[in-house]
Write an enzyme that holds these catalytic residues in place. Structure first.
Site, short mmCIF file in Angstrom:
data_model
loop_
_atom_site.label_atom_id
_atom_site.label_comp_id
_atom_site.label_asym_id
_atom_site.label_seq_id
_atom_site.Cartn_x
_atom_site.Cartn_y
_atom_site.Cartn_z
N ASP A 53 -3.41 42.09 -35.97
CA ASP A 53 -4.63 43.57 -35.28
C ASP A 53 -5.51 42.28 -35.50
O ASP A 53 -5.94 41.95 -36.62
CB ASP A 53 -4.74 44.52 -36.86
CG ASP A 53 -6.10 45.62 -36.24
OD1 ASP A 53 -6.90 45.09 -35.11
OD2 ASP A 53 -5.81 46.22 -36.34
N SER A 132 -11.53 39.51 -16.96
CA SER A 132 -11.53 40.82 -16.47
C SER A 132 -12.44 41.02 -15.00
O SER A 132 -13.78 40.10 -15.05
CB SER A 132 -11.86 42.37 -16.40
OG SER A 132 -11.73 43.28 -15.49
N TYR A 145 -17.41 48.39 -22.53
CA TYR A 145 -16.41 47.62 -21.71
C TYR A 145 -16.52 46.29 -21.16
O TYR A 145 -17.23 44.86 -21.38
CB TYR A 145 -15.39 48.30 -20.76
CG TYR A 145 -14.05 47.10 -20.26
CD1 TYR A 145 -13.45 46.68 -21.28
CD2 TYR A 145 -13.90 46.92 -19.22
CE1 TYR A 145 -12.31 45.83 -20.80
CE2 TYR A 145 -13.01 46.74 -19.14
CZ TYR A 145 -12.24 45.62 -19.71
OH TYR A 145 -10.96 45.45 -19.71
N LYS A 149 -16.64 41.44 -21.90
CA LYS A 149 -15.93 41.42 -21.14
C LYS A 149 -17.15 39.91 -20.44
O LYS A 149 -16.74 38.97 -20.49
CB LYS A 149 -15.17 41.48 -20.05
CG LYS A 149 -13.77 42.67 -20.77
CD LYS A 149 -12.98 41.84 -21.25
CE LYS A 149 -11.83 42.81 -21.07
NZ LYS A 149 -10.56 41.80 -22.27
P1 NAP Z 1 -2.49 48.29 -22.49
O1 NAP Z 1 -0.73 47.94 -21.44
O2 NAP Z 1 -3.32 49.00 -23.07
O3 NAP Z 1 -2.40 46.43 -23.82
C1 NAP Z 1 -3.48 46.56 -24.10
C2 NAP Z 1 -2.83 45.58 -25.49
O4 NAP Z 1 -4.02 45.30 -25.89
C3 NAP Z 1 -2.11 46.96 -26.07
O5 NAP Z 1 -0.72 45.41 -26.64
C4 NAP Z 1 -2.22 47.17 -27.25
O6 NAP Z 1 -1.93 47.28 -28.06
C5 NAP Z 1 -3.53 46.22 -27.69
N1 NAP Z 1 -4.81 46.14 -28.54
C6 NAP Z 1 -5.25 47.46 -28.56
N2 NAP Z 1 -6.21 47.19 -29.46
C7 NAP Z 1 -5.16 45.93 -30.61
C8 NAP Z 1 -5.94 45.16 -31.75
N3 NAP Z 1 -6.93 46.02 -32.73
N4 NAP Z 1 -4.82 44.52 -32.58
C9 NAP Z 1 -3.59 44.15 -31.64
N5 NAP Z 1 -4.13 44.26 -30.10
C10 NAP Z 1 -4.29 45.20 -29.97
O7 NAP Z 1 -3.93 47.15 -20.91
P2 NAP Z 1 -3.35 45.97 -20.52
O8 NAP Z 1 -3.55 46.42 -19.21
O9 NAP Z 1 -1.98 45.57 -20.86
O10 NAP Z 1 -4.57 44.96 -20.81
C11 NAP Z 1 -4.53 44.03 -21.48
C12 NAP Z 1 -5.60 43.18 -21.43
O11 NAP Z 1 -6.25 43.08 -19.72
C13 NAP Z 1 -7.38 43.41 -22.11
O12 NAP Z 1 -7.95 42.41 -22.32
C14 NAP Z 1 -8.75 44.40 -20.86
O13 NAP Z 1 -8.94 44.13 -21.12
C15 NAP Z 1 -7.36 43.42 -19.56
N6 NAP Z 1 -7.50 43.48 -17.81
C16 NAP Z 1 -6.58 44.94 -17.59
C17 NAP Z 1 -6.74 45.30 -16.66
C18 NAP Z 1 -5.84 47.14 -16.49
O14 NAP Z 1 -6.81 47.19 -15.08
N7 NAP Z 1 -5.25 46.94 -16.84
C19 NAP Z 1 -8.01 44.97 -15.83
C20 NAP Z 1 -8.58 43.65 -15.66
C21 NAP Z 1 -8.51 42.85 -17.42
P3 NAP Z 1 -1.43 48.85 -29.55
O15 NAP Z 1 -0.26 49.10 -28.55
O16 NAP Z 1 -1.14 48.27 -30.81
O17 NAP Z 1 -2.92 49.54 -29.21
#
Ligand code: NAP
Length: 273
Positions: A53, A132, A145, A149
């Site tokens: 975490d 992002s 958010y 970022k």
């Molecule tokens: P996701 O599928 O929701 O994955 C997010 C990951 O972060 C999950 O593995 C979650 O783990 C983990 N997480 C959350 N809180 C945590 C903590 N306290 N300690 C460790 N792990 C934690 O979303 P994703 O799209 O793959 O997001 C990954 C990154 O990409 C993020 O930084 C997000 O801001 C960025 N991003 C996403 C998008 C989009 O549209 N999807 C666009 C731009 C940037 P749990 O399963 O344990 O909650």
């Protein structure tokens, strides 16, 4: 000896795809998640797994110490873990804002501080911070958010030049919408808000719109983002930042528009709704 990468947030989405991508390149991959049961599939393809975490400083130090002990090196850190706290600025309680920064900014900072002594000593290493387009353009309903970022971008810009003399590189990856669970989880993030009743149009925009979520017609796949993270991690002379997808390219250009023009566009959208 195989190169070693530490990746946060591998339980789903971009983190999981990134672990697979590095593994396919035959790196030693430490795929971390809050619950190791969520990364069993990555263990099955040969990744090392660990509970992490990013808000837990003791766990951060423990995982980094374990990797150094087992591998003697950390070639790349991918700070991927994160979530989107959406909501109008006035409606977000301060403890909810704090939690957003604890995960999206202090988390990467904890990891950076833990790996850098080892990278500096070896005079080699790469830190890839998953930001992002929201780290470059701030939009109504996403202020908290975006602030997290934007801060990650600021931290990385300073870091890049601080660590350059030690042959360590710090790189940003900036996706637009991605087909992950991110947007569904973001919906949950409306729950802890203090709804003032003043911003219902903004709530409707997020609740009704398909523009922001993984269903967005402009969304890219987690594998596409993972490919870019892999490139950012491997290429000998990396760029400071890597936008991912056509939407990201376009949005990042929009930030060069005068502020007043951007405000007019939001105003028009608001009236349309
Ligand atoms: P996701 O599928 O929701 O994955 C997010 C990951 O972060 C999950 O593995 C979650 O783990 C983990 N997480 C959350 N809180 C945590 C903590 N306290 N300690 C460790 N792990 C934690 O979303 P994703 O799209 O793959 O997001 C990954 C990154 O990409 C993020 O930084 C997000 O801001 C960025 N991003 C996403 C998008 C989009 O549209 N999807 C666009 C731009 C940037 P749990 O399963 O344990 O909650």
């Amino acid at each position: 000896m195989a190169k070693t990468v530490l990746i946060t947030g591998c339980s789903s989405g971009i983190g999981r795809a990134t672990a697979r991508a590095f593994r396919e390149e035959e790196w030693t991959v430490y795929a971390t998640a809050r619950d190791t049961a969520d990364v069993q599939d990555l263990a099955d393809i040969g990744c090392e797994t660990a509970a992490l975490d990013v808000t837990d400083a003791t766990q951060v130090e423990g995982v980094v110490d374990r990797i150094v002990e087992e591998q003697g090196r950390i070639d790349c850190l991918v700070n991927n873990a994160g979530y989107g706290q959406f909501g109008p600025v006035e409606d977000v309680p301060t403890d909810v804002l704090h939690r957003q920064f604890d995960v999206n900014l202090y988390g990467p900072h904890r990891l950076i501080r833990a790996v850098l002594p080892h990278m500096r000593e070896r005079e080699s290493g790469r830190i890839v911070n998953v930001s992002s387009v929201a780290g470059r353009v701030s939009t109504p309903g996403m202020g908290v958010y975006c602030a997290s970022k934007f801060s990650l971008e600021a931290l990385t810009d300073a870091l890049r030049n601080e660590v350059e003399p030690y042959d360590v590189e710090a790189v940003l990856v900036e996706p637009g919408p991605v087909e992950t669970a991110f947007a569904d989880r973001t919906d949950d993030q409306f729950a802890p808000l203090d709804r003032s009743g003043a911003y219902e149009t903004i709530y409707r925009l997020y609740e009704d719109s398909t523009v922001f979520g993984g269903q967005s017609p402009v969304a890219v796949t987690p594998d596409q983002v993972a490919e870019v993270i892999l490139e950012a991690g491997l290429t000998p002379d990396p760029e400071p930042r890597y936008p991912v997808g056509a939407f990201a390219d376009l949005t990042l250009k929009a930030r060069y528009l005068p502020d007043r023009l951007q405000d007019t566009a939001y105003g028009l959208l608001n009236r349309l709704l």
